[in-house]
Design a protein around this motif. Sequence first.
Motif, mmCIF file in Angstrom:
data_model
loop_
_atom_site.group_PDB
_atom_site.id
_atom_site.type_symbol
_atom_site.label_atom_id
_atom_site.label_comp_id
_atom_site.label_asym_id
_atom_site.label_seq_id
_atom_site.Cartn_x
_atom_site.Cartn_y
_atom_site.Cartn_z
ATOM 1 N N TRP A 38 0.841 -1.197 0.000
ATOM 2 C CA TRP A 38 0.000 0.000 0.000
ATOM 3 C C TRP A 38 0.872 1.241 0.000
ATOM 4 N N GLY A 39 0.394 2.294 -0.663
ATOM 5 C CA GLY A 39 1.060 3.586 -0.613
ATOM 6 C C GLY A 39 0.036 4.691 -0.497
ATOM 7 N N GLU A 40 0.269 5.591 0.430
ATOM 8 C CA GLU A 40 -0.627 6.728 0.585
ATOM 9 C C GLU A 40 -0.398 7.700 -0.564
ATOM 10 N N VAL A 41 -1.484 8.244 -1.106
ATOM 11 C CA VAL A 41 -1.406 9.202 -2.204
ATOM 12 C C VAL A 41 -1.616 10.594 -1.622
ATOM 13 N N ARG A 76 -1.099 7.401 -9.887
ATOM 14 C CA ARG A 76 -0.309 6.500 -10.730
ATOM 15 C C ARG A 76 1.177 6.568 -10.375
ATOM 16 N N ALA A 77 1.658 7.751 -10.029
ATOM 17 C CA ALA A 77 3.065 7.889 -9.623
ATOM 18 C C ALA A 77 3.334 7.059 -8.376
ATOM 19 N N VAL A 78 2.376 7.027 -7.463
ATOM 20 C CA VAL A 78 2.535 6.247 -6.232
ATOM 21 C C VAL A 78 2.540 4.755 -6.549
ATOM 22 N N SER A 79 1.616 4.308 -7.395
ATOM 23 C CA SER A 79 1.575 2.871 -7.720
ATOM 24 C C SER A 79 2.836 2.442 -8.472
ATOM 25 N N ARG A 80 3.325 3.272 -9.370
ATOM 26 C CA ARG A 80 4.544 2.904 -10.116
ATOM 27 C C ARG A 80 5.764 2.874 -9.184
ATOM 28 N N ARG A 81 5.797 3.757 -8.200
ATOM 29 C CA ARG A 81 6.888 3.751 -7.231
ATOM 30 C C ARG A 81 6.856 2.452 -6.407
ATOM 31 N N LEU A 82 5.658 2.048 -5.977
ATOM 32 C CA LEU A 82 5.518 0.787 -5.242
ATOM 33 C C LEU A 82 5.971 -0.391 -6.106
ATOM 34 N N LEU A 83 5.509 -0.432 -7.346
ATOM 35 C CA LEU A 83 5.893 -1.528 -8.240
ATOM 36 C C LEU A 83 7.403 -1.547 -8.471
ATOM 37 N N SER A 121 -1.053 -6.232 -10.471
ATOM 38 C CA SER A 121 -2.367 -5.608 -10.550
ATOM 39 C C SER A 121 -2.351 -4.395 -9.633
ATOM 40 N N VAL A 122 -3.115 -3.388 -10.012
ATOM 41 C CA VAL A 122 -3.135 -2.115 -9.288
ATOM 42 C C VAL A 122 -4.576 -1.698 -9.037
ATOM 43 N N SER A 123 -4.818 -1.082 -7.880
ATOM 44 C CA SER A 123 -6.121 -0.504 -7.593
ATOM 45 C C SER A 123 -5.925 0.778 -6.797
ATOM 46 N N GLY A 137 -7.266 8.312 -1.503
ATOM 47 C CA GLY A 137 -6.051 8.548 -0.729
ATOM 48 C C GLY A 137 -5.034 7.420 -0.742
ATOM 49 N N TRP A 138 -5.320 6.320 -1.461
ATOM 50 C CA TRP A 138 -4.429 5.157 -1.416
ATOM 51 C C TRP A 138 -4.271 4.491 -2.778
ATOM 52 N N ALA A 139 -3.099 3.892 -2.968
ATOM 53 C CA ALA A 139 -2.833 2.987 -4.084
ATOM 54 C C ALA A 139 -2.432 1.655 -3.473
ATOM 55 N N VAL A 140 -2.886 0.567 -4.084
ATOM 56 C CA VAL A 140 -2.487 -0.770 -3.640
ATOM 57 C C VAL A 140 -2.018 -1.537 -4.868
ATOM 58 N N VAL A 141 -0.927 -2.265 -4.712
ATOM 59 C CA VAL A 141 -0.412 -3.100 -5.796
ATOM 60 C C VAL A 141 -0.261 -4.526 -5.286
#
Length: 172
Positions: free
Chosen positions: A11-14, A21-28, A61-63, A67-71
């Motif tokens: 999980w990453g807080e946005v 999308r920047a947060v999800s790509r950083r997590l990935l 997979s991303v959702s 306030g949150w991104a989850v990968v």
Amino acid sequence: MTLPAGLTVAWGEVPAGVARRAVSRRLLGRLLPEARFVSRCPACAGDHGRVHVEGADATVSVSYAPGWAVVAIIRERTRLGVDAAPREVRGLERVRPDATAQAIDWARVEAVLKADGRGLAVDPARVEVRSDGTAWTATIRPGALDGATSSVVWRGWDLDAPDGLVAAVSLS
């Protein structure tokens, strides 16, 4: 909750003003530093849609939820879907025939439809989930245009999520 070996969820807080999308790509990128992530919409060829992995034998997979991104990643080529939703989501009766449906029911269905690859092109009411606590299975009833029955049994797990959210992950 115990996930299958090799399946990782992060999980990453946005923060305000930051693209989710920047947060999800950083997590990935942290989870698969050797990989490149590409999104290409099959309908319009735009730079959005399902995320594909290049340079690593993995599926992601991303959702997003407020306030949150989850990968979710698994280091193999398989079908994988993750979904997150606000715990108090409204309007589920429009997409699920059961008037008592809750947000976790929707997250499970959406995780299955993402893993299936057709997303909301499939009527969510066709997804049948059988729950045994936080682990569950699902199938997608065939539709009139599918032509054949589906024998895929999706395995799924409810995820620990930040306060106010629910989430689920599914794979075949």
